[in-house]
Write a protein that holds these residues in place. Sequence first.
Motif, PDB file in Angstrom:
ATOM      1  N   LEU A 167      25.061  75.845  11.169  1.00  0.00           N
ATOM      2  CA  LEU A 167      23.699  75.335  11.005  1.00  0.00           C
ATOM      3  C   LEU A 167      22.994  75.226  12.357  1.00  0.00           C
ATOM      4  CD1 LEU A 167      24.346  72.391   8.509  1.00  0.00           C
ATOM      5  CD2 LEU A 167      23.502  74.686   7.950  1.00  0.00           C
ATOM      6  N   THR A 168      21.678  75.468  12.331  1.00  0.00           N
ATOM      7  CA  THR A 168      20.832  75.250  13.498  1.00  0.00           C
ATOM      8  C   THR A 168      19.808  74.179  13.161  1.00  0.00           C
ATOM      9  OG1 THR A 168      21.066  77.554  14.205  1.00  0.00           O
ATOM     10  CG2 THR A 168      19.231  76.304  15.135  1.00  0.00           C
ATOM     11  N   LEU A 169      19.818  73.089  13.918  1.00  0.00           N
ATOM     12  CA  LEU A 169      18.910  71.967  13.691  1.00  0.00           C
ATOM     13  C   LEU A 169      17.956  71.834  14.872  1.00  0.00           C
ATOM     14  CD1 LEU A 169      21.453  69.267  12.424  1.00  0.00           C
ATOM     15  CD2 LEU A 169      20.342  71.099  11.120  1.00  0.00           C
ATOM     16  N   GLY A 170      16.688  71.602  14.587  1.00  0.00           N
ATOM     17  CA  GLY A 170      15.698  71.421  15.639  1.00  0.00           C
ATOM     18  C   GLY A 170      15.447  69.956  15.933  1.00  0.00           C
ATOM     19  N   PHE A 171      14.950  69.689  17.139  1.00  0.00           N
ATOM     20  CA  PHE A 171      14.590  68.320  17.507  1.00  0.00           C
ATOM     21  C   PHE A 171      13.552  68.335  18.622  1.00  0.00           C
ATOM     22  CE2 PHE A 171      17.884  69.352  20.568  1.00  0.00           C
ATOM     23  CZ  PHE A 171      17.493  68.717  21.740  1.00  0.00           C
ATOM     24  N   ILE A 172      12.873  67.217  18.773  1.00  0.00           N
ATOM     25  CA  ILE A 172      11.968  66.973  19.888  1.00  0.00           C
ATOM     26  C   ILE A 172      12.641  65.985  20.822  1.00  0.00           C
ATOM     27  CG2 ILE A 172       9.709  66.055  20.555  1.00  0.00           C
ATOM     28  CD1 ILE A 172       9.451  68.713  19.164  1.00  0.00           C
ATOM     29  N   LYS A 173      12.366  66.104  22.112  1.00  0.00           N
ATOM     30  CA  LYS A 173      13.060  65.291  23.119  1.00  0.00           C
ATOM     31  C   LYS A 173      12.574  63.842  23.090  1.00  0.00           C
ATOM     32  CE  LYS A 173      14.630  68.944  26.145  1.00  0.00           C
ATOM     33  NZ  LYS A 173      14.970  69.289  27.533  1.00  0.00           N
ATOM     34  N   LEU A 174      13.174  63.102  22.177  1.00  0.00           N
ATOM     35  CA  LEU A 174      12.877  61.692  21.969  1.00  0.00           C
ATOM     36  C   LEU A 174      14.168  60.934  21.727  1.00  0.00           C
ATOM     37  CD1 LEU A 174       9.901  62.251  19.534  1.00  0.00           C
ATOM     38  CD2 LEU A 174       9.690  61.043  21.720  1.00  0.00           C
ATOM     39  N   THR A 175      14.167  59.662  22.061  1.00  0.00           N
ATOM     40  CA  THR A 175      15.349  58.824  21.882  1.00  0.00           C
ATOM     41  C   THR A 175      15.838  58.827  20.444  1.00  0.00           C
ATOM     42  OG1 THR A 175      14.663  57.389  23.699  1.00  0.00           O
ATOM     43  CG2 THR A 175      16.213  56.470  22.131  1.00  0.00           C
ATOM     44  N   ASP A 176      14.893  58.895  19.481  1.00  0.00           N
ATOM     45  CA  ASP A 176      15.311  58.763  18.091  1.00  0.00           C
ATOM     46  C   ASP A 176      15.925  60.027  17.503  1.00  0.00           C
ATOM     47  OD1 ASP A 176      12.982  60.283  17.655  1.00  0.00           O
ATOM     48  OD2 ASP A 176      11.812  58.530  17.053  1.00  0.00           O
ATOM     49  N   MET A 177      16.154  61.057  18.339  1.00  0.00           N
ATOM     50  CA  MET A 177      16.972  62.169  17.854  1.00  0.00           C
ATOM     51  C   MET A 177      18.453  61.854  18.016  1.00  0.00           C
ATOM     52  SD  MET A 177      18.638  63.827  20.569  1.00  0.00           S
ATOM     53  CE  MET A 177      18.983  65.388  19.806  1.00  0.00           C
ATOM     54  N   ALA A 178      18.752  60.641  18.471  1.00  0.00           N
ATOM     55  CA  ALA A 178      20.122  60.236  18.784  1.00  0.00           C
ATOM     56  C   ALA A 178      21.139  60.502  17.678  1.00  0.00           C
ATOM     57  CB  ALA A 178      20.149  58.757  19.179  1.00  0.00           C
ATOM     58  N   PRO A 179      20.831  60.259  16.382  1.00  0.00           N
ATOM     59  CA  PRO A 179      21.859  60.533  15.372  1.00  0.00           C
ATOM     60  C   PRO A 179      22.369  61.973  15.388  1.00  0.00           C
ATOM     61  CG  PRO A 179      20.139  59.166  14.426  1.00  0.00           C
ATOM     62  CD  PRO A 179      19.652  59.593  15.783  1.00  0.00           C
ATOM     63  N   LEU A 180      21.500  62.919  15.715  1.00  0.00           N
ATOM     64  CA  LEU A 180      21.936  64.318  15.750  1.00  0.00           C
ATOM     65  C   LEU A 180      22.811  64.579  16.970  1.00  0.00           C
ATOM     66  CD1 LEU A 180      18.696  66.207  14.638  1.00  0.00           C
ATOM     67  CD2 LEU A 180      20.514  65.210  13.242  1.00  0.00           C
ATOM     68  N   ALA A 181      22.393  64.085  18.132  1.00  0.00           N
ATOM     69  CA  ALA A 181      23.185  64.291  19.348  1.00  0.00           C
ATOM     70  C   ALA A 181      24.545  63.616  19.228  1.00  0.00           C
ATOM     71  CB  ALA A 181      22.428  63.758  20.559  1.00  0.00           C
ATOM     72  N   VAL A 182      24.565  62.409  18.689  1.00  0.00           N
ATOM     73  CA  VAL A 182      25.825  61.673  18.540  1.00  0.00           C
ATOM     74  C   VAL A 182      26.737  62.365  17.521  1.00  0.00           C
ATOM     75  CG1 VAL A 182      26.818  59.516  17.663  1.00  0.00           C
ATOM     76  CG2 VAL A 182      24.920  59.450  19.307  1.00  0.00           C
ATOM     77  N   ALA A 183      26.162  62.840  16.423  1.00  0.00           N
ATOM     78  CA  ALA A 183      26.973  63.528  15.418  1.00  0.00           C
ATOM     79  C   ALA A 183      27.654  64.755  16.004  1.00  0.00           C
ATOM     80  CB  ALA A 183      26.108  63.915  14.218  1.00  0.00           C
ATOM     81  N   LEU A 184      26.976  65.421  16.947  1.00  0.00           N
ATOM     82  CA  LEU A 184      27.580  66.582  17.588  1.00  0.00           C
ATOM     83  C   LEU A 184      28.601  66.163  18.641  1.00  0.00           C
ATOM     84  CD1 LEU A 184      27.672  69.648  17.918  1.00  0.00           C
ATOM     85  CD2 LEU A 184      25.781  69.461  19.550  1.00  0.00           C
ATOM     86  N   GLU A 185      28.209  65.270  19.543  1.00  0.00           N
ATOM     87  CA  GLU A 185      29.064  64.925  20.683  1.00  0.00           C
ATOM     88  C   GLU A 185      30.281  64.096  20.289  1.00  0.00           C
ATOM     89  OE1 GLU A 185      28.781  66.131  23.661  1.00  0.00           O
ATOM     90  OE2 GLU A 185      26.901  67.188  23.243  1.00  0.00           O
ATOM     91  N   LYS A 186      30.187  63.306  19.245  1.00  0.00           N
ATOM     92  CA  LYS A 186      31.319  62.477  18.807  1.00  0.00           C
ATOM     93  C   LYS A 186      32.155  63.163  17.724  1.00  0.00           C
ATOM     94  CE  LYS A 186      32.034  59.131  20.383  1.00  0.00           C
ATOM     95  NZ  LYS A 186      32.744  58.838  21.651  1.00  0.00           N
ATOM     96  N   GLY A 187      31.804  64.399  17.389  1.00  0.00           N
ATOM     97  CA  GLY A 187      32.638  65.174  16.487  1.00  0.00           C
ATOM     98  C   GLY A 187      32.426  64.925  15.009  1.00  0.00           C
ATOM     99  N   PHE A 188      31.351  64.229  14.618  1.00  0.00           N
ATOM    100  CA  PHE A 188      31.144  63.936  13.201  1.00  0.00           C
ATOM    101  C   PHE A 188      30.774  65.192  12.413  1.00  0.00           C
ATOM    102  CE2 PHE A 188      29.917  59.637  15.067  1.00  0.00           C
ATOM    103  CZ  PHE A 188      31.168  59.092  14.848  1.00  0.00           C
ATOM    104  N   PHE A 189      30.004  66.084  13.018  1.00  0.00           N
ATOM    105  CA  PHE A 189      29.718  67.350  12.338  1.00  0.00           C
ATOM    106  C   PHE A 189      31.011  68.133  12.106  1.00  0.00           C
ATOM    107  CE2 PHE A 189      25.229  67.282  14.287  1.00  0.00           C
ATOM    108  CZ  PHE A 189      24.642  66.874  13.097  1.00  0.00           C
ATOM    109  N   THR A 190      31.839  68.204  13.141  1.00  0.00           N
ATOM    110  CA  THR A 190      33.094  68.943  13.036  1.00  0.00           C
ATOM    111  C   THR A 190      33.998  68.336  11.968  1.00  0.00           C
ATOM    112  OG1 THR A 190      32.971  69.547  15.378  1.00  0.00           O
ATOM    113  CG2 THR A 190      35.108  69.749  14.311  1.00  0.00           C
TER     114      THR A 190
END
Length: 463
Positions: free
Chosen positions: A41-64
């Motif tokens: 999947l490819t997900l888009g975002f704007i550079k704002l603090t509230d995109m945090a759930p997407l960044a965290v889901a990727l970096e903490k392995g929740f997507f995986t």
Amino acid sequence: MGVLAALAAGITLAGCGSSEANSEAKAGAASIDGPIEKPNLTLGFIKLTDMAPLAVALEKGFFTEEGLNVRLEPQANWKVLLDGVIGGQLDAAHMLAGQPIAATIGYGTKADLIAPISLDLNGNAITVSNRVWDMIRDDLPEENGRPVHPISASHLKPVVEQFEAQGRPFNMGMVFPVSTHNYELRYWLAAGGLSPGFYTDGDVTGTVDADVKLSVTPPPQMPATLEAGTIEGYCVGEPWNQQAVSMGIGVPVITDDQIWNDNPEKVLGLREDFAERYPATIAALLRAIIKAQQWLDADDGVNREEAVEILSRPNYVGANADVIAASMTGYFTFEKGDTRPAQDFNVFFNKYAGYPYYSDAIWYLTQMRRWGQVASDKSDDWYFTTAQAVYRPDLYMAAANQLIEDGVIAEGDVPTTDGFRDPQSGFIDGITFDGRAPNDYLSRFSIGLKQGQRVTAAGISEN
């Protein structure tokens, strides 16, 4: 009550983790237990603090963990992001709550989009230039030598009058015509007795009869636009208010939770046909995001410092970590030396932040009508039906119930509801919002379209 019953049909209520309850969900949630149909999947975002759930889901392995291989791609602005989702270049995106609603009713562009999860509550603020701050500061009430918050827009009235006397417009910025920021800024101005202007058919400027003229600026460009003097203030998400404080070019005067306490902000937006085609993929995507939201709010924010470090990376928000932390770690800085507790400025999981309430969608629709983006009167049923088409609590609950069954979240972490919040009273103007009575709500505003009115280039007229 018949309308409400119809809206409630298809919603899986909290605590109903059984297969019988899940079978009552809409068709889009019917096959969530099957194999993931589209793992990449490819997900888009704007550079704002509230995109945090997407960044965290990727970096903490929740997507995986959910069997997904996700790529996050920053977008230049909200229009580019929206076009990417509609055109299929993006599978889904961190989206303004108003965007899937506006697309569904055909305002600006027409597409059948849905919002199966809310990403957060609160997170925005209104900042004014140093020049404007100096003009209003002496008239503000104080407590212990600091301005009393929230600060009413009524303090801007003499400033706006002074600009008008000099033949200059008073300009402020927001990020998109159907953004929360536009409606929050308009709400704040109107509550203070200033007209933010009205939209006519096909008009995206919304400046008819405006005391304060609003224009669009992408979030990361807000501080530079303010510094250049193009605008005298703006409403934007973090960290771009704190960036103005850090640069010494502006002062936040109010946070959005002081305009509407615990207001919904961003959603995950995607095409309806995408969700219908890939139901197991959507369920996995929602489960990963819910896990990330839970991580962000765990133990009174114990993970927020790590979240700040993640967001400060160039591939996410890319702002200085100190600037992001100034609003994301339980505090909010209004001026250098004036930092105040703000525990709930960013809410991602608590207070049922992820649940996509129909009444939230209805609030956005009322503001579209209030300012002329919805050109003519609509029945209450129209508001209900439109909300049900866009906001999809059935998809949210199907994913959440799986997490409840697995012991990842508790039954009490999701609401027992028919899709509506109880009437909300935390607005700066004291008006209570009941999503079950949208037209009655609209009738209560002193500034805004009334029943039977529409906007022309010449001003407001009666139908």
